[in-house]
Scaffold this active site. Sequence first.
Site, PDB file in Angstrom:
ATOM      1  N   GLN A   1      -9.847  -0.320 -15.922  1.00  0.00           N
ATOM      2  CA  GLN A   1     -10.325  -1.285 -14.917  1.00  0.00           C
ATOM      3  C   GLN A   1     -11.572  -0.738 -14.216  1.00  0.00           C
ATOM      4  O   GLN A   1     -12.575  -1.455 -14.058  1.00  0.00           O
ATOM      5  CB  GLN A   1      -9.220  -1.528 -13.890  1.00  0.00           C
ATOM      6  CG  GLN A   1      -9.664  -2.246 -12.640  1.00  0.00           C
ATOM      7  CD  GLN A   1      -8.514  -2.500 -11.685  1.00  0.00           C
ATOM      8  OE1 GLN A   1      -7.644  -3.303 -11.966  1.00  0.00           O
ATOM      9  NE2 GLN A   1      -8.486  -1.807 -10.572  1.00  0.00           N
TER      10      GLN A   1
ATOM     11  N   GLY B   1      -1.611   6.360  -2.708  1.00  0.00           N
ATOM     12  CA  GLY B   1      -2.750   6.249  -3.633  1.00  0.00           C
ATOM     13  C   GLY B   1      -3.815   5.333  -3.054  1.00  0.00           C
ATOM     14  O   GLY B   1      -5.008   5.676  -2.997  1.00  0.00           O
ATOM     15  N   HIS B   2      -3.392   4.154  -2.597  1.00  0.00           N
ATOM     16  CA  HIS B   2      -4.339   3.236  -1.951  1.00  0.00           C
ATOM     17  C   HIS B   2      -4.980   3.904  -0.730  1.00  0.00           C
ATOM     18  O   HIS B   2      -6.182   3.792  -0.502  1.00  0.00           O
ATOM     19  CB  HIS B   2      -3.620   1.978  -1.450  1.00  0.00           C
ATOM     20  CG  HIS B   2      -2.994   1.136  -2.523  1.00  0.00           C
ATOM     21  ND1 HIS B   2      -1.638   0.950  -2.618  1.00  0.00           N
ATOM     22  CD2 HIS B   2      -3.535   0.410  -3.526  1.00  0.00           C
ATOM     23  CE1 HIS B   2      -1.375   0.147  -3.629  1.00  0.00           C
ATOM     24  NE2 HIS B   2      -2.503  -0.196  -4.204  1.00  0.00           N
TER      25      HIS B   2
ATOM     26  N   GLY C   1      -9.339   3.411  -8.073  1.00  0.00           N
ATOM     27  CA  GLY C   1      -8.572   4.590  -8.475  1.00  0.00           C
ATOM     28  C   GLY C   1      -8.700   4.865  -9.970  1.00  0.00           C
ATOM     29  O   GLY C   1      -8.714   3.923 -10.772  1.00  0.00           O
TER      30      GLY C   1
ATOM     31  N   ASP D   1      -6.186   3.392 -12.721  1.00  0.00           N
ATOM     32  CA  ASP D   1      -6.499   2.245 -13.584  1.00  0.00           C
ATOM     33  C   ASP D   1      -7.885   2.500 -14.186  1.00  0.00           C
ATOM     34  O   ASP D   1      -8.876   1.838 -13.834  1.00  0.00           O
ATOM     35  CB  ASP D   1      -6.464   0.961 -12.757  1.00  0.00           C
ATOM     36  CG  ASP D   1      -5.090   0.748 -12.137  1.00  0.00           C
ATOM     37  OD1 ASP D   1      -4.194   0.295 -12.856  1.00  0.00           O
ATOM     38  OD2 ASP D   1      -4.910   1.087 -10.955  1.00  0.00           O
TER      39      ASP D   1
ATOM     40  N   SER E   1       2.461   3.903  -7.740  1.00  0.00           N
ATOM     41  CA  SER E   1       2.156   2.539  -8.150  1.00  0.00           C
ATOM     42  C   SER E   1       3.055   1.600  -7.352  1.00  0.00           C
ATOM     43  O   SER E   1       4.213   1.931  -7.076  1.00  0.00           O
ATOM     44  CB  SER E   1       2.451   2.370  -9.654  1.00  0.00           C
ATOM     45  OG  SER E   1       2.552   0.995  -9.975  1.00  0.00           O
ATOM     46  N   SER E   2       2.494   0.443  -6.993  1.00  0.00           N
ATOM     47  CA  SER E   2       3.323  -0.543  -6.274  1.00  0.00           C
ATOM     48  C   SER E   2       4.516  -0.942  -7.129  1.00  0.00           C
ATOM     49  O   SER E   2       5.567  -1.325  -6.614  1.00  0.00           O
ATOM     50  CB  SER E   2       2.485  -1.775  -5.939  1.00  0.00           C
ATOM     51  OG  SER E   2       1.330  -1.392  -5.231  1.00  0.00           O
TER      52      SER E   2
ATOM     53  N   LEU F   1       0.814  -1.225   0.000  1.00  0.00           N
ATOM     54  CA  LEU F   1       0.000   0.000   0.000  1.00  0.00           C
ATOM     55  C   LEU F   1       0.840   1.265   0.000  1.00  0.00           C
ATOM     56  O   LEU F   1       1.853   1.356   0.695  1.00  0.00           O
ATOM     57  CB  LEU F   1      -0.934  -0.008   1.218  1.00  0.00           C
ATOM     58  CG  LEU F   1      -1.906  -1.188   1.294  1.00  0.00           C
ATOM     59  CD1 LEU F   1      -2.819  -1.038   2.521  1.00  0.00           C
ATOM     60  CD2 LEU F   1      -2.739  -1.335   0.023  1.00  0.00           C
ATOM     61  N   HIS F   2       0.399   2.229  -0.810  1.00  0.00           N
ATOM     62  CA  HIS F   2       1.048   3.540  -0.879  1.00  0.00           C
ATOM     63  C   HIS F   2      -0.038   4.606  -0.709  1.00  0.00           C
ATOM     64  O   HIS F   2      -1.223   4.280  -0.507  1.00  0.00           O
ATOM     65  CB  HIS F   2       1.810   3.693  -2.199  1.00  0.00           C
ATOM     66  CG  HIS F   2       0.995   3.359  -3.412  1.00  0.00           C
ATOM     67  ND1 HIS F   2      -0.146   4.052  -3.760  1.00  0.00           N
ATOM     68  CD2 HIS F   2       1.141   2.390  -4.364  1.00  0.00           C
ATOM     69  CE1 HIS F   2      -0.651   3.550  -4.876  1.00  0.00           C
ATOM     70  NE2 HIS F   2       0.098   2.521  -5.258  1.00  0.00           N
TER      71      HIS F   2
HETATM   72  P1  AMP Z   1      -3.701  -2.323  -6.932  1.00  0.00           P
HETATM   73  O1  AMP Z   1      -3.211  -2.652  -5.557  1.00  0.00           O
HETATM   74  O2  AMP Z   1      -2.628  -1.903  -7.877  1.00  0.00           O
HETATM   75  O3  AMP Z   1      -4.618  -3.400  -7.490  1.00  0.00           O
HETATM   76  O4  AMP Z   1      -4.619  -1.044  -6.773  1.00  0.00           O
HETATM   77  C1  AMP Z   1      -5.727  -1.050  -5.896  1.00  0.00           C
HETATM   78  C2  AMP Z   1      -6.548   0.187  -6.141  1.00  0.00           C
HETATM   79  O5  AMP Z   1      -5.762   1.342  -5.873  1.00  0.00           O
HETATM   80  C3  AMP Z   1      -7.013   0.297  -7.598  1.00  0.00           C
HETATM   81  O6  AMP Z   1      -8.358   0.735  -7.622  1.00  0.00           O
HETATM   82  C4  AMP Z   1      -6.079   1.329  -8.169  1.00  0.00           C
HETATM   83  O7  AMP Z   1      -6.627   2.051  -9.242  1.00  0.00           O
HETATM   84  C5  AMP Z   1      -5.863   2.232  -6.965  1.00  0.00           C
HETATM   85  N1  AMP Z   1      -4.635   3.001  -7.129  1.00  0.00           N
HETATM   86  C6  AMP Z   1      -3.408   2.531  -7.467  1.00  0.00           C
HETATM   87  N2  AMP Z   1      -2.524   3.551  -7.603  1.00  0.00           N
HETATM   88  C7  AMP Z   1      -3.219   4.684  -7.359  1.00  0.00           C
HETATM   89  C8  AMP Z   1      -2.878   6.076  -7.331  1.00  0.00           C
HETATM   90  N3  AMP Z   1      -1.650   6.493  -7.615  1.00  0.00           N
HETATM   91  N4  AMP Z   1      -3.837   6.965  -7.024  1.00  0.00           N
HETATM   92  C9  AMP Z   1      -5.100   6.550  -6.746  1.00  0.00           C
HETATM   93  N5  AMP Z   1      -5.495   5.262  -6.750  1.00  0.00           N
HETATM   94  C10 AMP Z   1      -4.568   4.342  -7.042  1.00  0.00           C
END
Ligand code: AMP
Length: 290
Positions: free
Chosen positions: A153, A36-37, A147, A150, A185-186, A33-34
């Site tokens: 998605q 954004g999450h 987010g 994506d 992004s992760s 998690l960062h």
């Molecule tokens: P993930 O862990 O990559 O599957 O992402 C989980 C959720 O976090 C998804 O809905 C992504 O779109 C969202 N997400 C990832 N990076 C960001 C970001 N930089 N800003 C906002 N949401 C994000």
Amino acid sequence: MELVHTVEWMRQAARQAREEGAIVGLVPTMGALHAGHLSLVRAACAACSNVVVSIFVNPTQFAPGEDYSRYPRTLDADRAAVAPLGVHYLFAPPVEEMYPPSFSTSVVVEGLSERFEGRSRPGHFRGVATVVLKLLEIVHPSAAYFGRKDAQQARIIRQMASDLALGSEIVVCPIVREPDGLALSSRNSYLDGRERAAATVLHRALATVRERVEGGERRAAPLVEEMRRKLAGEPLAAIDYAEIVNGDTFEPVTTVRGSCLAVLAAFIGSTRLLDNLSIEECNGRVTCTL
Ligand code: AMP
């Protein structure tokens, strides 16, 4: 905050919360998690009285040869990051819990899943839609948070939720960026120093589009050409796609009108990154959001 590992436990906890009158929110993630999450988690906690964050590195959404085995897994740090935000449940099931040996059902959102990310990553959206449908069925949230990072998605999930009358609102949250514009992004953790510097080219390419659109350009062709030129100017970047698309259909457009997105994906070294710019046009006026 309770850490839950089994589907049945999660289902019962969410059912009980709903029966007690809670408004349940779900934030599906793959962990590592960062900020954004965490912005999604904050949005969920602000609007819902009981928030479930799921952490599941979903094997079925990785195309053959992708980074499934080396994808970062940081459950202890993730747990520490979300606990203070008011999350009630952290749902982190093992793979066998989500995909028992007899598992044989999947869901495909046709059309939308075949373009861009879907073309570059065969099976990706089938995996995403299937796991998100399963998570929505386990938790039955009032709202689920995704987010715009994506964007395709999020659009596919929204279509699935509408087509299958899932009853959960799909909320799409803004992109969180580093101070230099790189979308969090992760996968940014894969970048070495030179690659990290080069990775800002995605944001720079989109910022150029924003400038041109705000300056009055409405023809997609010169905007796409500009985006590609910017990306091609970065020696460490290899472009996968760069297009201006209709935000609803993800079909390329010739003219910026209504809701559009400038979408792009590029390899920086061996790391594939994506980003987009939202362009809302109404009666000749535009609002661009990076
Ligand atoms: P993930 O862990 O990559 O599957 O992402 C989980 C959720 O976090 C998804 O809905 C992504 O779109 C969202 N997400 C990832 N990076 C960001 C970001 N930089 N800003 C906002 N949401 C994000």
